[in-house]
Design an enzyme around this catalytic site. Structure first.
Site, PDB file in Angstrom:
ATOM      1  N   GLU A 465       0.811  -1.220   0.000  1.00  0.00           N
ATOM      2  CA  GLU A 465       0.000   0.000   0.000  1.00  0.00           C
ATOM      3  C   GLU A 465       0.847   1.273   0.000  1.00  0.00           C
ATOM      4  OE1 GLU A 465      -3.470  -0.020   2.634  1.00  0.00           O
ATOM      5  OE2 GLU A 465      -2.828  -2.010   3.258  1.00  0.00           O
ATOM      6  N   GLU A 763       3.483  -7.698   9.519  1.00  0.00           N
ATOM      7  CA  GLU A 763       2.140  -7.155   9.734  1.00  0.00           C
ATOM      8  C   GLU A 763       1.319  -8.091  10.610  1.00  0.00           C
ATOM      9  OE1 GLU A 763      -1.651  -5.467   7.110  1.00  0.00           O
ATOM     10  OE2 GLU A 763       0.038  -6.441   6.108  1.00  0.00           O
TER      11      GLU A 763
END
Length: 878
Positions: A465, A763
């Site tokens: 992202e 993550e």
């Protein structure tokens, strides 16, 4: 006289004084051996003299008069300390750029792409020639809608990458200033600019949408010289500029860069009249109506280079290059093979069971997208066959450890491939080391994760992202401020957060926020989440604690209060349908209960999977949201007192904090003192945010320990509370449990990442599972906030007043550690603390910088005060 002040720097960012727009603020460290400062004097070589100013101010001292354009001056500082008057410091250059629109004579120019096929947008050359007199002082000012590289007489100007940087292009764009005095020559000169898509119109964010901020690239450049204190514009972008497509066929930050080196044309840099070919045409004038602002943060640079630890050839002839470290940046490749050779470089973070590159875990899956979007990160170069040719794609970046090189005709060696580490050129300020090498490796992984995600803005990850998610910096800013000087970096980004803020105060999920993910896009309803929007309150406050910079609190006050007023309105005017079904009439406390709207909540708790996103989005997350409403209101009241807000405004936020606390207790706290939400995260928040009465804290803390035991000695926290978990336990008398979690080696845990070879933070807790399969981003720093526990509890270094003017050293050994050390370059100087256990004794060494004092709390219970200098203590080992 005493020695000179040292470490003189601008706005705590070290170098890059050029073209700054904010009033420069100087900071310095006292001469060696000085304990205190009694006065200072600051002078510039253009006539400013502060006179002797009494007091101990040595951090963020403003220099007046830089609110006008083109002022350039050398500044020096002299101090009076307990050693007497000092020598003068070394000078530091201060220089303002073009601060007003009327300072620009240059037009915005661009390229006519009416006949360019869709999806085939190259980078463009824009150039002109001009004559210049002999001069000793020349400045080049430049901005772009897109990314630029400037070349003057064939040599690149400066070393800034990805300029002008990422801002909310709909509202503002940065302009950089460069000293080109040495590059400019008397007579004919040529300036050529390579202009590419960048964040402005390239792929951005999770949807990978293009043209988010506009469709037309634009450049504004102005080169000036000064003689006899008069400025003359030597060249400026306008109708006399020419443009043509370059050898860079495609340049996208996410997808990658493609070049045909056979198209490189040296005539671009020729300073005489040449036939540039029929492909050259006139530039077109562009209408750009945004504020052009000078930078306030360090720029992006090529910070480090890594050589591969291995190069392995696969059965299909491709070669896998392993840098040994997950980074943000790009690959430089030499020996490109014979002319016409096409080489493809695919970048990623993980190898599959066969040792081949895999990027499937980085593909984007969204409900609004029919099929997964591949991560991209693919570069391609066609060789010109020149022995000295080099491929270095500077208009893209990748998050990667591994490079799959396809089509290279020879065997690559480590000398042929270089990993170029690219990020904001922040000054390192914090270090840690201990006797457990696993913790050292964890700390290093967190540092590298931060480095991979400070590419002009604080991103969530450098591959999927690359977005400035507000929640990530809310979680990590205090940790980042120990490791690096992030004051200017955060100030620059928070200005875009404020620009992206909706009129009602709602804060966007990310900034700069592209329209596709903004309030009016298909994901618009996901903005305004508690714990994410609260960054406008928490980050300025935490940075104030780290740097003592109240100016950021004042600047952020409108944004913080607008966000808080939005949250207050949500709580007061809306009720969750589930609550309405139980009781049509709201209880009195519900005025401050925030139970509606979308909230990410305790994102990615281990063992939880979202199978129904609609149900997740509509769930009552008032435990989280009301807790943040309380904390932010309490913090805002404190900020209001500091910035001189009206007493009734401060009193209002105190009432909101008290009301939210009552609402949280009424809905989360049971009659027996237990929490109705039986998660580790809820208990951590209850302790860390002081949500439970003092008499109930021991019981809540014990229940948190019980939940850890029920989880087999593992953590159960997610995005928001993992960094708060260990401090909450240690502060509640459960240090042993904190160390147990810190040193847990099985999943889910921090050290699982280390044991499975991570060089950055994952993550997900199972970022690489037991079968070696990767899941989502492997470079996501938020869970790395745990290393603040290493700095503040293991080593024991904690500020007790803003900027470390006073600090506490309270080491809390445990977990079998026999030594630990932390070092921090505070605004006042280097603080160093080291402890070591041997022979039943703990030896503690502390260095206190001039102008500060420390309180030392020894593990055995002794307390001491320490002024400037080196100190030693010995006590019985705990």
């Amino acid at each position: 006289m005493a020695g000179a002040p040292h470490g003189l720097r601008v706005d705590l960012v070290g170098g890059d004084p050029f073209g700054r727009g904010d009033a420069p603020a100087l900071s310095w460290w006292l001469p060696e051996g000085a304990s205190r400062q009694d006065a200072f004097r600051l002078v510039t070589d253009d006539g400013y003299d502060s006179g002797t100013v009494s007091g101990d101010a040595q951090s963020l001292v403003s220099v007046p008069g830089f609110d006008r354009s083109r002022r350039s001056a050398l500044a020096r500082v002299q101090v009076v300390t307990d050693l007497g008057p000092s020598d003068w410091s070394d000078p530091i250059l201060l220089e303002s750029g073009l601060l007003a629109e009327e300072d620009w004579t240059a037009s915005w120019v661009g390229v006519d792409e009416s006949d360019t096929p869709e999806g085939a947008r190259p980078a463009y050359w824009l150039r002109t020639t001009f004559d210049a007199p002999a001069t000793q002082f020349a400045r080049l000012h430049v901005s772009a809608m897109g990314l630029y590289e400037v070349f003057l007489n064939g040599a690149r100007v400066g070393d800034v990458e990805l300029a002008p940087g990422y801002t909310q292009y709909g509202r503002r764009v940065q302009a950089q200033s460069y000293d080109v005095s040495e590059q400019l020559r008397a007579g004919r000169n040529v300036v050529a600019v390579l202009l590419a898509d960048g964040w402005f119109r390239g792929r951005v964010g999770m949807p990978r949408a293009v043209d988010q901020f506009g469709t037309d690239l634009a450049l504004r450049l102005q080169l000036e010289s000064r003689r006899d204190n008069e400025w003359t514009t030597l060249t400026a972008t306008g109708e006399n500029w020419r443009t043509a497509a370059s050898h860079v066929l495609v340049a996208d930050l996410i997808a990658g860069q493609r070049e045909d080196r056979r198209l490189v044309d040296a005539r671009v840099h020729a300073d005489h009249i040449v036939d540039l070919g029929g492909q050259w045409r006139d530039c077109v004038i562009r209408a750009v109506d945004v504020a052009v602002v000078p930078p306030v943060a360090p720029p992006v640079r090529r910070v480090e280079e890594l050589r591969p630890v291995s190069v392995v050839r696969l059965p299909d002839g491709s070669q896998i290059v392993d840098l040994g470290q997950n980074v943000n940046g790009w690959t430089r490749l030499t020996h490109l093979g014979p002319a016409g050779t096409t080489i493809t470089l695919r970048h990623g973070e993980h190898l599959d069971a066969d040792g081949d590159l895999t990027t499937a875990h980085l593909d984007v899956n969204l409900p609004i997208i029919p099929e997964p979007l591949p991560v991209g990160q693919v570069d391609e170069v066609v060789s010109a066959g020149l022995p000295a040719d080099v491929f270095e794609p500077r208009f893209t970046t990748h998050g990667f450890r591994y490079v799959r090189v396809e089509g290279h005709p020879g065997q690559l060696s480590a000398d042929d491939v270089t990993g170029v580490v690219v990020h904001s050129d922040l000054r390192r300020t914090g270090w840690f080391e201990c006797s457990d090498d696993r913790l050292n490796r964890l700390h290093e992984a967190v540092v590298w994760s931060l480095r991979g995600n400070v590419c002009d803005i604080p991103t969530d990850c450098p591959q999927r992202e690359r977005a400035g998610w507000t929640g990530d910096w809310q979680v990590f800013a205090p940790t980042a401020a120990f490791l690096y000087d992030v004051l200017g970096f955060s100030r620059k980004w928070l200005r875009d957060v404020a620009l992206d803020q909706r009129a009602d105060g709602c804060v966007a999920n990310m900034s700069p926020c592209p329209p596709s993910e903004g309030f009016d896009g298909p994901l618009g309803a996901l903005n305004g989440s508690a714990g994410w929007g609260d960054v406008v309150v928490s980050a300025p406050w935490e940075l104030y604690q780290a740097y003592g910079d109240a100016s950021l609190l004042r600047e952020s006050w409108p944004s913080a209060t607008a966000w808080l007023d939005y949250a207050i309105d949500r709580a007061e005017q809306h009720r969750h349908p589930g609550r309405v079904a139980i009781s049509p009439e709201p209880a009195g406390y519900e005025k401050f209960l925030w139970d509606t709207g979308f909230h990410w909540g305790e994102w990615l708790e281990p063992g939880t999977e979202i199978t129904d996103f609609r149900a997740f989005a509509g769930a009552d997350k008032s435990e989280v949201a009301t807790a943040y409403l309380h904390r932010s209101a309490r913090t805002t009241a404190l900020v209001g007192e500091l910035v001189g807000a009206a007493p009734d405004v401060v009193a209002r936020y105190r009432r909101v904090a008290a009301g939210a606390l009552e609402a949280w207790r009424a809905t989360v706290l049971d009659d027996d003192g237990s929490l109705r939400v039986q998660t580790q995260a809820a208990h951590v928040r209850a302790l860390a945010f002081d949500l439970v009465p003092d008499e109930l804290r021991p019981g809540v803390a014990q229940r948190l320990v019980d939940l850890v035991v029920l989880a087999g000695g593992h953590l159960g926290t997610g995005f928001l509370s993992s960094g708060l978990l260990l401090p909450a336990l240690a502060d509640s008398g459960h240090l042993a449990t904190a160390y147990e979690l810190l040193q847990q080696g099985t999943e889910p845990s921090w050290l699982t990442m280390v044991e499975r070879g991570a060089t950055t933070v994952w993550e997900r807790w199972n970022g690489v599972d037991a079968d070696g399969v990767a899941h989502e981003s492997l470079n996501h720093y938020s869970k790395g906030a745990v290393i603040s526990f290493l700095h503040q509890y293991v080593a024991g270094l904690q500020p007790t007043s803003p900027g470390y003017r006073t600090f506490r050293v309270r080491p809390q050994p445990g977990g079998g550690l026999t030594s630990a050390s932390a070092r921090h370059d505070s605004p006042f100087g280097t603080i160093s603390v080291t402890w070591r256990i041997a022979g039943g004794e703990l030896a503690l060494a502390l260095d206190v910088p001039g102008g500060t004092t420390a309180t030392v709390e020894l593990p055995g219970g002794g307390v001491a005060s320490a002024g400037a200098g080196s100190h030693r203590w010995t006590t019985a080992a705990p």
